[in-house]
Design a protein around this motif. Structure first.
Motif, short mmCIF file in Angstrom:
data_model
loop_
_atom_site.label_atom_id
_atom_site.label_comp_id
_atom_site.label_asym_id
_atom_site.label_seq_id
_atom_site.Cartn_x
_atom_site.Cartn_y
_atom_site.Cartn_z
N PHE A 75 -5.99 -6.93 -6.75
CA PHE A 75 -6.29 -5.92 -5.10
C PHE A 75 -6.65 -6.66 -3.88
O PHE A 75 -8.37 -7.48 -4.07
CB PHE A 75 -6.63 -4.74 -5.21
CG PHE A 75 -5.67 -3.82 -5.70
CD1 PHE A 75 -5.24 -2.42 -4.96
CD2 PHE A 75 -5.96 -3.34 -6.83
CE1 PHE A 75 -4.31 -2.21 -5.59
CE2 PHE A 75 -5.15 -2.35 -7.94
CZ PHE A 75 -4.84 -1.91 -6.97
N TRP A 106 -5.41 -4.03 -0.67
CA TRP A 106 -3.45 -4.02 -0.45
C TRP A 106 -3.36 -4.54 -2.32
O TRP A 106 -3.62 -5.61 -2.43
CB TRP A 106 -2.79 -4.82 0.25
CG TRP A 106 -3.10 -4.67 1.95
CD1 TRP A 106 -3.48 -4.19 2.23
CD2 TRP A 106 -2.23 -4.00 2.46
NE1 TRP A 106 -3.52 -4.11 3.81
CE2 TRP A 106 -2.59 -4.01 3.26
CE3 TRP A 106 -0.45 -4.18 1.91
CZ2 TRP A 106 -1.55 -2.98 5.04
CZ3 TRP A 106 0.55 -3.44 2.96
CH2 TRP A 106 -0.64 -3.54 4.39
N PHE A 107 -2.00 -3.94 -2.76
CA PHE A 107 -1.74 -4.33 -4.01
C PHE A 107 -0.85 -6.29 -3.72
O PHE A 107 -0.06 -5.90 -3.29
CB PHE A 107 -0.67 -3.71 -4.54
CG PHE A 107 -0.55 -3.93 -6.37
CD1 PHE A 107 -1.66 -4.42 -7.28
CD2 PHE A 107 1.18 -4.02 -6.62
CE1 PHE A 107 -0.52 -4.53 -7.90
CE2 PHE A 107 1.62 -4.29 -7.35
CZ PHE A 107 0.93 -5.60 -8.33
N GLN A 110 1.00 -1.35 0.41
CA GLN A 110 -0.40 -0.09 -0.52
C GLN A 110 0.66 1.62 0.23
O GLN A 110 2.24 1.34 0.50
CB GLN A 110 -0.63 -0.07 1.44
CG GLN A 110 -2.18 -0.57 1.66
CD GLN A 110 -3.14 -0.88 2.39
OE1 GLN A 110 -2.58 -0.11 3.37
NE2 GLN A 110 -3.97 -1.58 2.52
N THR A 140 -7.58 -5.77 -12.58
CA THR A 140 -7.01 -5.21 -11.36
C THR A 140 -8.23 -5.69 -10.18
O THR A 140 -7.56 -5.17 -8.69
CB THR A 140 -8.19 -3.70 -11.51
OG1 THR A 140 -7.51 -3.26 -13.10
CG2 THR A 140 -7.84 -2.54 -10.75
#
Length: 501
Positions: free
Chosen positions: A376, A380-381, A357, A372
């Motif tokens: 996530f 959080w990626f 993040q 996408t």
């Protein structure tokens, strides 16, 4: 104390860090130019040095031409050319105008160019190759794309009223992933994403106007563009552009321009190490390695030969820079260090996938809502990289989740096997992949760069036996003249599999 406090200069507290104070890249750059207009800023061999004031005026003029041609903020501009002062001017002009720059690999062939043109629908293309321009026009079909050279030789126009008017949330770069597996996706990065990362590096690496960077990295990749060029402009420093990497050219530029910084990928550092000329790097203030793993043994060899204790760091197309070994403190070989200012990092429970993040993290993939959403996890990626943290919080990259090999029900991360085999002095490089096997599911295969000679398959298998559990050991070693790599020297694992099938 926040983990990234270790990166801050003495006397600066975390509460004093405001990564987005300038709001946008132009907000940061124009302030630097105004503060020291005569500062030498960008150099290439054709034009020599241009000053900050010249970069401001030339990019302003090009922005006026683009606006006069009808381009407005938010439209996409594909830029695909070798590094040059003209290219930097065109890039900076587009950024100041609020256009979204698509940096495209100059090595892409027609199919790859067509994919980006079809996906991103650019209104303008800046190229240094007429054939590439024809590919772009053909891929656009009935939708007209203005194709120009790096000099952007189109009619002049007045200063646009909206010049330098972008904010932190406005899009700046549409960067397509390197495509080591599958079709590249466009990561949409905002001014805030890019500025926060450049500011974090300015603080962490003590980047100042006194620094001069020799940059042989291409400007179509985040390492060269988002770190090298944007970092230089944000710090108010100077950059010496090279059109590619050669040992003699790089060392010559470092000496001639009294450079203080050099950023490279591991293959560059390896070639420097084998040149017998490492001693010429002693005058540098800082050397940085990234974009691929740096072998711990190579790290130590460079230190012994040059006195440079390299900083290894970790970044991604989608997040610019995330983690770095500290400037002041222990720079640990085999690790990528500690989270940079503004970055929060944790490992996912059960998988140890690295989650991120921070203001550097992109908002998502261009017109790919499903991709996408999958990327996530609770805000959080999910990077796709698997990591491990030591007792001091230093991050080590274990491997890519998608490269995970499952053999006989056991998980094998290629990076661990590769590190063991790289310890052999005759191994130039190695890539470990999994191939289908009727009994084990997948079989571990090591593909070694360099023709077999003094080093045999038996030698490497013995090394693996001494350092790895049985299920991790390669069942076969294949020698190749060269591993397939992308433009940044990163091994393309999908092509490695094709080599040995």
């Amino acid at each position: 104390m926040t983990p990234w406090a270790a990166h801050l200069p003495p006397g600066l507290a975390p509460d004093d860090v405001h990564l987005l104070a300038a709001a946008s890249l132009p907000g940061s750059w124009t302030a630097r130019w105004a503060a020291d207009p005569a500062h030498p800023t960008v150099h290439d061999d054709r034009e020599g040095w241009i000053t900050a004031d010249e970069l401001e005026h030339r990019s302003r003029a090009v922005a006026g031409r683009l606006a006069h041609a009808g381009l407005v903020p938010g439209e996409r501009v594909l830029i695909s050319a070798a590094a040059s002062v003209e290219l930097v001017v065109a890039h900076v002009a587009a950024i100041r105008l609020g256009l979204v720059v698509i940096p495209a690999n100059t090595g892409y062939l027609e199919r790859e160019v067509a994919h980006i043109v079809t996906d991103a629908a650019p209104s303008l293309a800046v190229v240094d190759d007429e054939e590439r321009g024809r590919w772009i026009a053909a891929a656009a079909g009935d939708r007209e794309v203005l194709v120009v050279g790096t000099d952007v030789a189109i009619p002049d126009g007045p200063d646009p009223a909206w010049l330098d008017g972008v904010g932190s949330d406005d899009p700046a770069i549409l960067a397509y992933t390197s495509g080591t597996t599958g079709s590249p996706k466009g990561a949409l990065l905002s001014h805030g994403n890019l500025l926060s990362s450049a500011e974090a590096l300015r603080l962490a690496w003590r980047w100042s106007p006194d620094d001069r960077l020799v940059l042989p990295l291409p400007l179509f990749h985040m390492h060269g563009l988002g770190v090298g060029l944007h970092g230089t402009l944000t710090a108010g420093a100077s950059v010496v552009l090279r059109r590619g990497f050669e040992v003699a050219d790089t060392l010559g530029a470092i000496g001639e321009h009294q450079a203080t910084l050099f950023f490279g990928v591991p293959t560059m550092w390896s070639r420097l190490a084998s040149s017998g000329r490492l001693d010429e790097l002693r005058a540098l203030r800082l050397g940085v390695s990234g974009s691929a793993p740096l072998a711990a043994a190579l790290h130590e060899e460079i230190t012994a030969g040059s006195g440079q204790r390299l900083i290894e760091r970790y970044g991604m197309t989608e997040t610019v820079m995330n983690v770095s070994n500290p400037y002041d403190g222990d720079r640990r070989p085999g690790t990528v260090g500690l989270p940079l200012p503004g970055v929060d990092l944790r490992l996912a429970e059960g998988t140890d996938e690295i989650l991120l993040q921070g203001p550097n993290v992109f908002s998502g993939y261009w017109q790919r809502p499903e991709a996408t959403a999958e990327t996530f996890v609770d805000g959080w990626f999910a990077t796709g990289d698997v990591g491990a943290l030591d007792g001091d919080g230093y991050l080590r990259i274990v491997g890519r989740r998608k490269e995970l090999i499952i053999s006989g029900g056991y998980n094998v991360y290629p990076r661990e096997v590769e590190d063991v085999l790289r310890a052999h002095g005759d191994v130039i490089d190695v890539a470990v992949v999994g191939l289908p096997h009727p009994d084990w599911g997948e079989q571990v295969i090591a593909v070694v760069e360099g023709a077999p000679g003094p080093t045999s398959e038996a030698d490497l298998l013995a090394l693996a036996t001494a350092g790895l559990a049985a299920y991790k050991r390669p069942k076969r070693v294949v020698f190749v003249e060269a591993l397939p790599r992308n433009a940044l020297g990163k091994v393309v694992k999908g092509d490695v599999v094709d080599q040995v099938r």
